[in-house]
Design a protein around this motif. Structure first.
Motif, PDB file in Angstrom:
ATOM      1  N   VAL A 146       1.301  -1.331   0.257  1.00  0.00           N
ATOM      2  CA  VAL A 146      -0.081  -0.275  -0.408  1.00  0.00           C
ATOM      3  C   VAL A 146       0.561   0.973   0.540  1.00  0.00           C
ATOM      4  O   VAL A 146       0.251   2.566  -0.783  1.00  0.00           O
ATOM      5  CB  VAL A 146      -0.688   0.185   1.288  1.00  0.00           C
ATOM      6  N   GLY A 201       2.255   3.016  -5.725  1.00  0.00           N
ATOM      7  CA  GLY A 201       1.427   4.092  -6.268  1.00  0.00           C
ATOM      8  C   GLY A 201       0.611   4.495  -6.621  1.00  0.00           C
ATOM      9  O   GLY A 201       0.684   5.516  -7.516  1.00  0.00           O
ATOM     10  N   GLY A 202       0.292   2.638  -7.085  1.00  0.00           N
ATOM     11  CA  GLY A 202      -1.098   2.311  -8.350  1.00  0.00           C
ATOM     12  C   GLY A 202      -1.353   1.784  -7.724  1.00  0.00           C
ATOM     13  O   GLY A 202      -1.477   1.693  -6.859  1.00  0.00           O
ATOM     14  N   ALA A 203      -2.609   1.440  -8.339  1.00  0.00           N
ATOM     15  CA  ALA A 203      -4.320   0.953  -8.117  1.00  0.00           C
ATOM     16  C   ALA A 203      -3.222  -0.407  -7.175  1.00  0.00           C
ATOM     17  O   ALA A 203      -4.023  -0.720  -6.117  1.00  0.00           O
ATOM     18  CB  ALA A 203      -5.372   0.962  -8.811  1.00  0.00           C
ATOM     19  N   PRO A 249      -3.059  -0.530  -3.425  1.00  0.00           N
ATOM     20  CA  PRO A 249      -4.229  -1.015  -2.154  1.00  0.00           C
ATOM     21  C   PRO A 249      -4.920  -1.833  -2.136  1.00  0.00           C
ATOM     22  O   PRO A 249      -5.093  -2.687  -1.967  1.00  0.00           O
ATOM     23  CB  PRO A 249      -4.872   0.272  -2.257  1.00  0.00           C
TER      24      PRO A 249
END
Lengths: 210, 136
Positions: A74, A78-80, A83
Motif C-alpha cells: 500500500v 503508487g498505483g492502484a 491498495p
C-alpha cells in the motif's frame, strides 16, 4: 493436511517478487495496451520493497508476514495495484491472526477473505477484466496449490476477450477487448509462485502434518 | 465564523500540480479572509504521477484540527489508496471521511462549508452535493 509457517509465506512472497522482476517488462507492455504503462514498474517497486521489509523486520507468523507485505505494498506501489494487492495480503494476514502454523484450508479461507475485501474496495465483479478474474479461481482451487497456479494462469488468459469494466481500461470500452488484463497477469505470477514454493516444499519432504 | 475547530479538507490527486492548484482555487473561491485548513497530497514523494499513502497521511494530519477531515480524491489509485487506508485501524485519524465527490466542485463546496463552521457530516454532504451542479 499440511501446515504452513512464516517461512513458507516468506518464500512464497520472495518467489513472487522474483517472478515480478522477471516479467516486469511484460506487465508494462500489457499495461501500455490498455492502461497507463506503469504496472511492471509499480509491481517491481512493490515487490522489492516487500522483500526488503521482510528481511529488515523478520516476522514469525504467517499472518504477520502477510500483514507486513500488504502494508508495504500500500505504501510503496503508487498505483492502484498497491491498495488492491495490499488489501488482499493484509486482510488475509489479519484473518490468520498470530497462529505460528496454519492449515492449508485456513490459508485458503484467509485469501478468500482477502479477495472479498479487494472486490469490495474496487467494486469489481467476476468478468470485469481485473486481477480478481485470476485471484478468484486460484483461491477456489486451493488447497491444491498446483491447481491454483494453473487456475490463475487460465483466469488471466481468459481476460483477453473480456471488455474492461474497472479502472482506466474501462474508458476504452470495446477497444479493451483482445488484451490480457495486466492485473490478472500479475495475479497469475503471485499464484504461480505459490504453486512452485509448495511443490518445492513437498519435494523436500519439509511439510509437517498435523 | 464559529469559535470551534473547523473541519479540514484534503485534496488527493495523481498530480502534485492538480492537488495544489485545486486547493488554491478552493481557497480563492471560498473567499474572504481565513478559510478552514486545506492541504494537498498529489503524486508521489519523488514528484512523479501516482498516489502516496505517506503524503496522504501527512496531508490529513496537517488538516486535522480536531473536527474531522474530508478527503476529496480524483480517481483510480487515489480513491483506492484512501479507501484502503480508511479500512485499516490507525492509518488515518478516526474522523476522516472520503467524499464521493468531483474534485474541483467538491473541493470548493467542502471548503466553503468547512470555513463557515459546518460539522463533518455537513461538509461531506456539501462536497457530495456537488455532483448535482448541472452545467446544462
Amino acid at each position: 493436511m499440511a501446515h504452513r509457517d512464516a517461512g513458507f509465506v516468506r518464500r512464497w512472497l520472495t518467489e513472487a517478487a522474483r517472478a515480478v522482476e522477471r516479467d516486469a517488462d511484460r506487465l508494462t507492455e500489457l499495461d501500455s495496451a490498455i492502461g497507463d504503462a506503469d504496472h511492471g514498474n509499480n509491481m517491481r517497486r512493490g515487490a522489492l520493497a516487500v522483500v526488503a521489509a521482510l528481511e529488515k523486520e523478520p516476522r514469525t507468523t504467517p499472518g504477520a508476514v502477510l500483514l507486513l507485505a500488504g502494508r508495504t505494498l500500500v505504501s510503496t506501489v503508487g498505483g492502484a495495484s498497491g491498495p488492491l494487492y495490499g488489501t488482499l495480503l493484509r486482510r488475509a494476514g489479519k484473518a490468520l491472526g498470530d497462529a505460528e502454523r496454519v492449515a492449508d484450508t485456513e490459508l485458503r479461507d484467509a485469501l478468500r477473505g482477502g479477495a472479498d475485501a479487494v472486490a469490495q474496495l474496487g467494486g469489481a465483479a467476476p468478468g470485469d477484466k481485473t486481477m480478481l478474474d485470476a485471484v478468484r479461481p486460484a483461491v477456489e482451487a486451493l488447497p491444491d496449490y498446483a491447481a491454483a497456479g494453473a487456475a490463475a494462469a487460465r483466469g488471466a488468459a481468459d481476460t483477453v476477450p473480456l471488455r474492461a469494466r474497472k479502472g482506466r481500461a474501462s474508458y476504452l470500452g470495446e477497444r479493451s477487448v483482445g488484451h490480457m488484463d495486466p492485473g490478472a497477469a500479475s495475479a497469475a505470477l503471485l499464484f504461480g509462485a505459490l504453486a512452485r514454493v509448495a511443490a518445492a516444499e513437498a519435494a523436500a519432504g519439509g511439510v509437517s502434518d498435523g | 465564523m464559529a469559535d470551534r475547530a473547523l473541519v479540514g479538507v484534503v485534496l488527493v490527486s495523481h498530480s502534485r500540480e492538480v492537488a495544489e492548484s485545486v486547493a488554491r482555487l478552493a481557497v480563492a473561491l471560498a473567499g474572504g479572509g481565513e478559510t478552514a485548513p486545506v492541504t494537498a497530497a498529489g503524486g508521489t514523494p519523488d514528484g512523479d504521477l501516482g498516489t502516496s499513502s505517506e503524503l496522504i497521511a501527512d496531508a490529513v494530519r496537517r488538516a486535522d484540527r480536531g473536527a474531522g477531515v474530508v478527503v476529496v480524491a480524483d480517481l483510480g489509485s487515489a480513491v483506492l489508496t484512501v479507501r484502503a487506508m480508511l479500512a485499516e485501524d490507525g492509518e488515518l485519524p478516526r474522523d476522516t471521511r472520503l467524499a464521493d465527490a468531483p474534485v474541483v466542485e467538491g473541493a470548493v463546496a467542502a471548503l466553503v462549508g468547512a470555513s463557515a463552521g459546518a460539522d463533518l457530516a455537513s461538509v461531506v454532504a456539501a462536497a457530495e452535493d456537488a455532483y448535482r451542479f448541472r452545467k446544462l
